[in-house]
Design a protein around this motif. Structure first.
Motif, PDB file in Angstrom:
ATOM      1  N   ARG A 185      39.264  34.234  45.956  1.00 53.80           N
ATOM      2  CA  ARG A 185      39.322  35.676  45.533  1.00 53.80           C
ATOM      3  C   ARG A 185      40.442  36.301  44.685  1.00 53.80           C
ATOM      4  O   ARG A 185      41.373  36.420  45.512  1.00 53.80           O
ATOM      5  N   ARG A 241      42.230  39.341  43.266  1.00 54.20           N
ATOM      6  CA  ARG A 241      41.594  40.968  43.056  1.00 54.20           C
ATOM      7  C   ARG A 241      42.787  41.750  42.307  1.00 54.20           C
ATOM      8  O   ARG A 241      43.945  41.840  43.147  1.00 54.20           O
ATOM      9  N   GLU A 262      42.733  34.975  49.301  1.00 57.60           N
ATOM     10  CA  GLU A 262      42.827  36.241  48.551  1.00 57.60           C
ATOM     11  C   GLU A 262      43.644  36.441  47.887  1.00 57.60           C
ATOM     12  O   GLU A 262      44.922  36.408  48.428  1.00 57.60           O
TER      13      GLU A 262
END
Length: 117
Positions: A2, A4, A108
């Motif tokens: 992910r 972000r 992440e």
């Protein structure tokens, strides 16, 4: 994986990502540019999340400088500000690659700056 982007409070986003990762099973490694490690650790501790260093492999949450992460693995990795990791040394993109490959199950990437190509 992910990726972000964070428009505002990057450290607040790190705290949220670590809380999310800690709600799952396994170890959590928070990896940042060496110069940012103390700030990241203080933000986590201020949020009530105890964070060890790279020298405590059995810790639930560890904050690790990018230069020391080689050879370590975590179930969940939160990579903080890839541009800072890449800019910190001459072979910074190689170091960033090492950082991004430390996750066993979940990665992440949090960034406030543009990602290095």
């Amino acid at each position: 994986m992910r990726i972000r982007p964070v428009a505002g409070d990057l450290l607040g986003a790190v705290v949220d990502a670590v809380r999310d990762a800690a709600a799952r099973e396994g170890s959590v490694g928070v990896v940042a540019a060496d110069a940012d490690v103390d700030r990241v650790r203080r933000a986590l501790e201020a949020a009530g999340i105890p964070a060890a260093g790279a020298d405590t492999p059995a810790a639930r949450v560890s904050v690790v400088p990018a230069t020391l992460v080689k050879g370590l693995e975590y179930d969940h990795v939160v990579a903080v500000e890839p541009a800072a990791i890449a800019e910190a040394e001459e072979r910074g993109l190689h170091r960033l690659y090492v950082v991004l490959t430390r996750a066993v199950s979940r990665l992440e990437v949090l960034h406030g700056r543009p990602l290095p190509f």
